[in-house]
Design an enzyme around this catalytic site. Structure first.
Site, PDB file in Angstrom:
ATOM      1  N   LYS A  57      38.673  49.931  43.836  1.00 51.33           N
ATOM      2  CA  LYS A  57      37.552  49.466  44.379  1.00 51.33           C
ATOM      3  C   LYS A  57      37.493  49.489  45.726  1.00 51.33           C
ATOM      4  O   LYS A  57      38.357  48.883  46.408  1.00 51.33           O
ATOM      5  CB  LYS A  57      37.167  48.174  43.959  1.00 51.33           C
ATOM      6  N   GLY A  65      47.353  39.671  47.455  1.00 50.97           N
ATOM      7  CA  GLY A  65      46.185  39.087  48.107  1.00 50.97           C
ATOM      8  C   GLY A  65      46.500  38.589  49.710  1.00 50.97           C
ATOM      9  O   GLY A  65      45.691  38.736  50.477  1.00 50.97           O
TER      10      GLY A  65
END
Ligand code: ADP
Ligand code: MG
Length: 398
Positions: free
Chosen positions: A201, A377
């Protein structure tokens, strides 16, 4: 960029009880439950070995999986502790819990150079809640706190943030290495500098692209997110995942790259499939000529060549996100080919992102890269230019 932080070298650990927050949240095989990638454990060995050599009384803690505040038998730390014991050639005792009088008694008998591994922190819901009282109970076990859990540094949890209110808190060697690498990319990379970005994405990587665009010389975009950029330019993208609410942002980035004269290269040819399955029928198509019934699943051979040529010119390469649906072998060619290019390059090569790191480990090319980050992350957040709460909380060097 964050302030420089104190590290293990800045504190005296001899004879001290040292609580080390590691990130041994390793992937476990869904069928056998065995550790499928031990690289996070290996990555913290320098910190652990240093503490043993310097006669600290070593208390390790980690989370593993998502037990959500309950004891989950197959998420006990037994396996990761065994794996560590194997790597360092020393016994590693496991505690029944991570806080409480029982653990406090075990710590009392801990000798210099010995290791006690606390049970999974996330068996207590207070860990993820950054509960002050829980942090205090953890802190009671030790004299010094070391954070080596880069992979969890973007989380505000009791063992990463509030614990630093009660103990002198410094960075471990893995944390230091990760932060140095990310800071170097942000402040003084060797040019030409390329970012190779992929993954599912656009929304996951927009912040990174925005923050890095002005620091690099070329941006190469593959993976699922290429579809959003292609659609933003008005091309057919078939049934590929396109984030409609990100089209205008994609257009802005295309404009910015033109304004600043930083090439943003999209795939010129792509692998398309009639479904996202190993049994799908596939073909190579021009990226500007997709059929409405197809999915974009990988970059094509011409694009592999184009991207390889660009990457070979560079002195720094940051890669984040696979070029295709690499989990299905016939859609993995683009990713695997570019990983090989990175592994034979003389450039500084930095790999961020969980999937990307997993591919490099699986291809056994980890040693050929300058740095494969242990934090998906956390590395993303660094490169977005955002602070990491677990790092902010550590003592400043000056
Ligand atoms: P990383 O963990 O390295 O940061 P991401 O999490 O952003 O990477 O993306 C990994 C996922 O992206 C993989 O599961 C992969 O299947 C998916 N992906 C890559 N290319 C495509 C594509 N063309 N269409 C759909 N998904 C894709
Ligand atoms: Mg990922």
């Amino acid at each position: 960029m964050q302030n420089a932080k104190k590290t293990l070298r800045d504190v005296n650990v001899e004879g001290k009880r040292v609580l080390v927050r590691v990130d041994f949240n390793v992937p476990l095989d869904i069928n056998t439950g065995a550790i499928s990638d031990d690289s996070r454990i290996r990555a913290s060995l320098p910190t652990i070995k240093y503490l043993i050599e310097h006669k600290a009384r070593v208390i390790l803690c980690t989370h593993l999986g998502r037990p959500q505040g309950q004891v989950v038998e197959n998420l006990r730390v037994t396996q990761v502790a065994k794996c560590l014991s194997h790597f360092i050639g020393l016994p590693v005792n496991i505690s029944l819990d991570c806080v409480g009088p029982g653990v406090e008694n075990e710590v009392k008998t801990l000798k210099e150079g010995n290791i006690l591994f606390l049970e999974n922190l996330r068996f207590h819901s207070e860990e993820e809640a950054n509960d002050l009282h829980f942090a205090q109970k953890l802190a009671r076990l030790a004299d010094v706190y070391v954070n080596d859990a880069f992979g969890t540094a973007h989380r505000t949890h009791a063992s990463t943030v509030n614990i630093t209110k009660y103990l002198p808190a410094v960075a471990g060697f893995l944390m230091e290495k990760e932060l140095d690498t990310m800071n170097k990319l942000l402040t003084s990379p060797a040019h030409p500098f390329a970012c190779l970005i992929g993954g599912a994405k656009v929304s996951d990587k927009m912040g990174l692209i925005q923050n890095m665009l002005k620091r690099i010389d070329v941006l190469l975009v593959g993976g699922g997110m290429a579809a959003t950029f292609l659609r933003a330019q008005g091309y057919e993208t078939g049934r590929s995942l396109v984030e409609k609410d990100k089209l205008s942002l994609a257009r802005e980035l295309l404009e910015e790259s033109k304004e600043w004269n930083i090439p943003l290269l999209l795939p010129t040819d792509i692998v398309v499939a009639n479904e996202i399955k190993a049994t799908a029928s596939t073909k190579i198509a021009s990226s500007t000529n997709m059929a409405a019934s197809d999915y974009l699943v990988d970059i094509g051979p011409e694009t592999i060549e184009l991207f390889s040529r660009e990457l070979r010119k560079c002195h720094t390469i940051m890669w984040n996100g696979p070029m295709g649906v690499y989990e299905i072998p016939q859609f993995a060619q683009g990713t695997r080919s570019l990983v090989k290019i990175l592994s034979t390059s003389n450039a500084v090569t930095v790999i961020g992102g969980g999937s990307s790191a997993e591919i490099v480990h699986e291809m056994r090319l980890t040693d050929k890269m300058t740095h494969v980050s242990t934090g998906g992350g956390a590395s993303l957040r660094c490169l977005e230019g955002l602070p990491l709460p677990g790092v902010e909380a550590l003592l400043n060097k000056i």
